[in-house]
Design an enzyme around this catalytic site. Sequence first.
Site, PDB file in Angstrom:
ATOM      1  N   GLU A   1       0.817  -1.213   0.000  1.00  0.00           N
ATOM      2  CA  GLU A   1       0.000   0.000   0.000  1.00  0.00           C
ATOM      3  C   GLU A   1       0.854   1.267   0.000  1.00  0.00           C
ATOM      4  O   GLU A   1       0.752   2.114   0.885  1.00  0.00           O
ATOM      5  CB  GLU A   1      -0.976  -0.034   1.180  1.00  0.00           C
ATOM      6  CG  GLU A   1      -1.928  -1.231   1.095  1.00  0.00           C
ATOM      7  CD  GLU A   1      -2.830  -1.395   2.301  1.00  0.00           C
ATOM      8  OE1 GLU A   1      -2.660  -0.653   3.286  1.00  0.00           O
ATOM      9  OE2 GLU A   1      -3.702  -2.285   2.268  1.00  0.00           O
TER      10      GLU A   1
ATOM     11  N   ASN B   1       2.116  -4.573  -3.522  1.00  0.00           N
ATOM     12  CA  ASN B   1       0.732  -4.946  -3.222  1.00  0.00           C
ATOM     13  C   ASN B   1      -0.076  -3.706  -2.853  1.00  0.00           C
ATOM     14  O   ASN B   1       0.396  -2.848  -2.105  1.00  0.00           O
ATOM     15  CB  ASN B   1       0.724  -5.930  -2.044  1.00  0.00           C
ATOM     16  CG  ASN B   1      -0.623  -6.575  -1.821  1.00  0.00           C
ATOM     17  OD1 ASN B   1      -1.208  -7.165  -2.722  1.00  0.00           O
ATOM     18  ND2 ASN B   1      -1.138  -6.472  -0.592  1.00  0.00           N
TER      19      ASN B   1
ATOM     20  N   HIS C   1     -10.381  -5.763  -2.461  1.00  0.00           N
ATOM     21  CA  HIS C   1     -11.401  -5.632  -1.418  1.00  0.00           C
ATOM     22  C   HIS C   1     -12.572  -4.886  -2.048  1.00  0.00           C
ATOM     23  O   HIS C   1     -12.494  -3.673  -2.281  1.00  0.00           O
ATOM     24  CB  HIS C   1     -10.858  -4.844  -0.226  1.00  0.00           C
ATOM     25  CG  HIS C   1      -9.771  -5.546   0.521  1.00  0.00           C
ATOM     26  ND1 HIS C   1      -9.966  -6.748   1.158  1.00  0.00           N
ATOM     27  CD2 HIS C   1      -8.465  -5.205   0.731  1.00  0.00           C
ATOM     28  CE1 HIS C   1      -8.839  -7.129   1.745  1.00  0.00           C
ATOM     29  NE2 HIS C   1      -7.911  -6.209   1.486  1.00  0.00           N
TER      30      HIS C   1
ATOM     31  N   GLU D   1      -6.024 -10.365  -1.806  1.00  0.00           N
ATOM     32  CA  GLU D   1      -6.792 -10.188  -0.563  1.00  0.00           C
ATOM     33  C   GLU D   1      -8.295 -10.100  -0.856  1.00  0.00           C
ATOM     34  O   GLU D   1      -8.987  -9.237  -0.325  1.00  0.00           O
ATOM     35  CB  GLU D   1      -6.333  -8.932   0.179  1.00  0.00           C
ATOM     36  CG  GLU D   1      -4.845  -8.900   0.487  1.00  0.00           C
ATOM     37  CD  GLU D   1      -4.416  -7.705   1.317  1.00  0.00           C
ATOM     38  OE1 GLU D   1      -5.295  -7.094   1.973  1.00  0.00           O
ATOM     39  OE2 GLU D   1      -3.216  -7.376   1.313  1.00  0.00           O
TER      40      GLU D   1
ATOM     41  N   ASP E   1     -12.159 -10.107  -1.056  1.00  0.00           N
ATOM     42  CA  ASP E   1     -13.411 -10.265  -0.310  1.00  0.00           C
ATOM     43  C   ASP E   1     -14.417  -9.281  -0.896  1.00  0.00           C
ATOM     44  O   ASP E   1     -14.063  -8.383  -1.645  1.00  0.00           O
ATOM     45  CB  ASP E   1     -13.241 -10.074   1.206  1.00  0.00           C
ATOM     46  CG  ASP E   1     -12.570  -8.760   1.609  1.00  0.00           C
ATOM     47  OD1 ASP E   1     -12.644  -7.785   0.833  1.00  0.00           O
ATOM     48  OD2 ASP E   1     -11.982  -8.701   2.705  1.00  0.00           O
TER      49      ASP E   1
END
Length: 366
Positions: free
Chosen positions: A170, A211, A247, A275, A277
Amino acid sequence: MNRRAQTLARATVALLAVAALAGLAGCTSQPAATAPQASAAPLRTIAEKSGLRVGVAVDTDRLSDSAYAKLTAQQFSTVTPENAMKWEVVEPKQGQYDWSAADKLVDFAQAHGQLVRGHNLVWYSQLPQWLTDEAPSLTADQLSAILQKHITDEVTHFTGKIWQWDVVNEAFDDSGNLRDNIWIEKLGPDYIADAFRWAHAADPDAKLFLNDYGIETDGLKSQAEYDFVKQLVAQGVPIDGVGFETHLDADDPEQDLQTVMTQYAKLGIDVAITEADVKARTPVSKIDKTIQSSMFADSMSACLAVKQCISYTLWDLDDKDSWIPQYFPGEGGATLYDDELKPKPQYVALQQALAKGVKTAPPRSK
């Protein structure tokens, strides 16, 4: 017709197909309440034909739960430590390392034929208190030395055991600027290239990733990050790939995930969904459950359509362990399994998308 209505229309079609697949697999008409029959192939098995590895972020404390550990072993061919490899965990006091939780996950992975995504080496968050207290008084050279030592020590400890490292996590803010943090303030943008060089020196065989979240759709952040990575590649920095956190929210507009991943692939590097979701307002409505299923399937299909997409990782196994409710009050239901570790429609949607896989690349290993 607005974006949500369009998504719902597509999701309804997808859910009908999911129901048909569930029937073929011996599931009931309500997969959210009934686990797939034992004869149904797990995600990792279905993914083998396309050469994709499917993974999950693991709470190492829950590996003592036999049901949790069994699902993690059966369903996934990669694992990511949710917190066990972050700086505040592995070096809570300067010079005093605690590898116990991370080693536990690596041992688990090796016992079950899984590869490990190391997460993460450099971040602005979850830093040890000793570092955040000391950083303001450090010179650039002192902070750089501390960062290099941390990266070298951690990567060296796991040399030969990590498939992919999230080297820098990030690095960009939502406006498309390099994030203002202790690394930028003292070291400038070069800390990122240096981090990759130090990690590569410690383990030349590990794949090294940048990432980030919010880069699934073309925009200021996505473009800025792409331009930065392009420069790294041109400079010969040993960056092997870009991780898309993915996300998502049931209210999100349609993503440009496949298009953006393809841009990176053209640079000659890999991509991965790291990651995944999909959150929604709770209690999650039937409409949102349908949309969630469609969004999981769409992100998997996008990955499968890009040969350089080498892994698809879910962030947390079940809703009980999900990070979403803590950070987004009133939202949740973001994972494939419910609080009782029973698969939801999202699981079957992902299974179906995998079954349609089109990737022709050979299975990936170290």
